[in-house]
Design an enzyme around this catalytic site. Structure first.
Site, mmCIF file in Angstrom:
data_model
loop_
_atom_site.group_PDB
_atom_site.id
_atom_site.type_symbol
_atom_site.label_atom_id
_atom_site.label_comp_id
_atom_site.label_asym_id
_atom_site.label_seq_id
_atom_site.Cartn_x
_atom_site.Cartn_y
_atom_site.Cartn_z
ATOM 1 N N HIS A 1 -9.401 3.846 -16.221
ATOM 2 C CA HIS A 1 -10.120 2.788 -15.417
ATOM 3 C C HIS A 1 -11.558 3.225 -15.019
ATOM 4 C CE1 HIS A 1 -7.874 4.960 -12.581
ATOM 5 N NE2 HIS A 1 -8.727 4.710 -11.678
ATOM 6 N N ASP B 1 -10.215 -4.380 -7.257
ATOM 7 C CA ASP B 1 -9.347 -3.557 -6.627
ATOM 8 C C ASP B 1 -8.665 -4.204 -5.357
ATOM 9 O OD1 ASP B 1 -9.450 -0.054 -6.635
ATOM 10 O OD2 ASP B 1 -8.609 -0.905 -5.007
HETATM 11 P P1 AMP Z 1 -8.322 6.214 -9.007
HETATM 12 O O1 AMP Z 1 -8.134 6.636 -7.882
HETATM 13 O O2 AMP Z 1 -9.536 6.326 -9.716
HETATM 14 O O3 AMP Z 1 -7.160 6.409 -9.864
HETATM 15 O O4 AMP Z 1 -8.329 4.408 -8.582
HETATM 16 C C1 AMP Z 1 -6.994 3.618 -8.579
HETATM 17 C C2 AMP Z 1 -7.584 2.470 -7.844
HETATM 18 O O5 AMP Z 1 -6.559 1.521 -8.152
HETATM 19 C C3 AMP Z 1 -7.916 2.476 -6.183
HETATM 20 O O6 AMP Z 1 -9.101 2.194 -5.938
HETATM 21 C C4 AMP Z 1 -6.490 1.607 -5.854
HETATM 22 O O7 AMP Z 1 -7.051 0.862 -4.685
HETATM 23 C C5 AMP Z 1 -6.523 0.635 -7.172
HETATM 24 N N1 AMP Z 1 -5.145 0.171 -7.106
HETATM 25 C C6 AMP Z 1 -3.708 0.315 -7.049
HETATM 26 N N2 AMP Z 1 -2.722 -0.413 -7.277
HETATM 27 C C7 AMP Z 1 -3.648 -1.549 -7.267
HETATM 28 C C8 AMP Z 1 -3.271 -2.813 -7.717
HETATM 29 N N3 AMP Z 1 -1.923 -3.269 -7.613
HETATM 30 N N4 AMP Z 1 -4.101 -3.943 -7.865
HETATM 31 C C9 AMP Z 1 -5.470 -3.299 -7.867
HETATM 32 N N5 AMP Z 1 -5.903 -2.343 -7.613
HETATM 33 C C10 AMP Z 1 -4.681 -1.298 -7.196
#
Ligand code: AMP
Length: 113
Positions: A99, A29
């Site tokens: 995810h 993440d």
């Molecule tokens: P959610 O809030 O459950 O939809 O989680 C989305 C997650 O994606 C969050 O923890 C973000 O920090 C993570 N995230 C967003 N963009 C990226 C990225 N480019 N690479 C890795 N993680 C990401």
């Protein structure tokens, strides 16, 4: 629908990948909420857990099995970890590509906020 995660699957944007096979991708993440914070996604762009169907049963099981394997590989299985699938608005979902969060490396509070 195109999301940041489908772009990671296509390698259009970089990610720190920890596991990949034909169906699953796992990567760190970008804003970790714990010392270990890995995201596991199906390469198939299922928007939410609610949108998964019976045809996705093996894939969903594979995501959980692989999360457990990554936790073992990272040496945190015994001390413990948490898997989270935020779903839709009240669940706190921000990226609409299904995810699984793997969180570990510190005691995790309960209930979540
Ligand atoms: P959610 O809030 O459950 O939809 O989680 C989305 C997650 O994606 C969050 O923890 C973000 O920090 C993570 N995230 C967003 N963009 C990226 C990225 N480019 N690479 C890795 N993680 C990401």
């Amino acid at each position: 629908m195109e999301t940041i995660f489908s772009r990671i699957v296509k390698k259009e944007i970089p990610a720190k990948i920890v596991y990949e096979d034909e169906e699953i991708l796992a990567f760190h993440d970008i804003t970790p909420k714990a010392p270990i914070h890995i995201l596991l996604i199906p390469k198939k762009p299922i928007p939410t857990l609610d949108a998964a169907g019976p045809e996705d049963t093996l894939l969903l099981g594979g995501l959980l099995q692989q999360a457990a394997q990554i936790a073992r590989d990272l040496g945190v299985a015994e001390e413990g970890y948490r898997l989270v699938i935020n779903t839709n608005e009240n669940g706190g979902q921000t990226v609409y590509h299904l995810h699984v969060h793997l969180l570990a490396g510190r005691p995790l509070g309960w209930p979540p906020g």
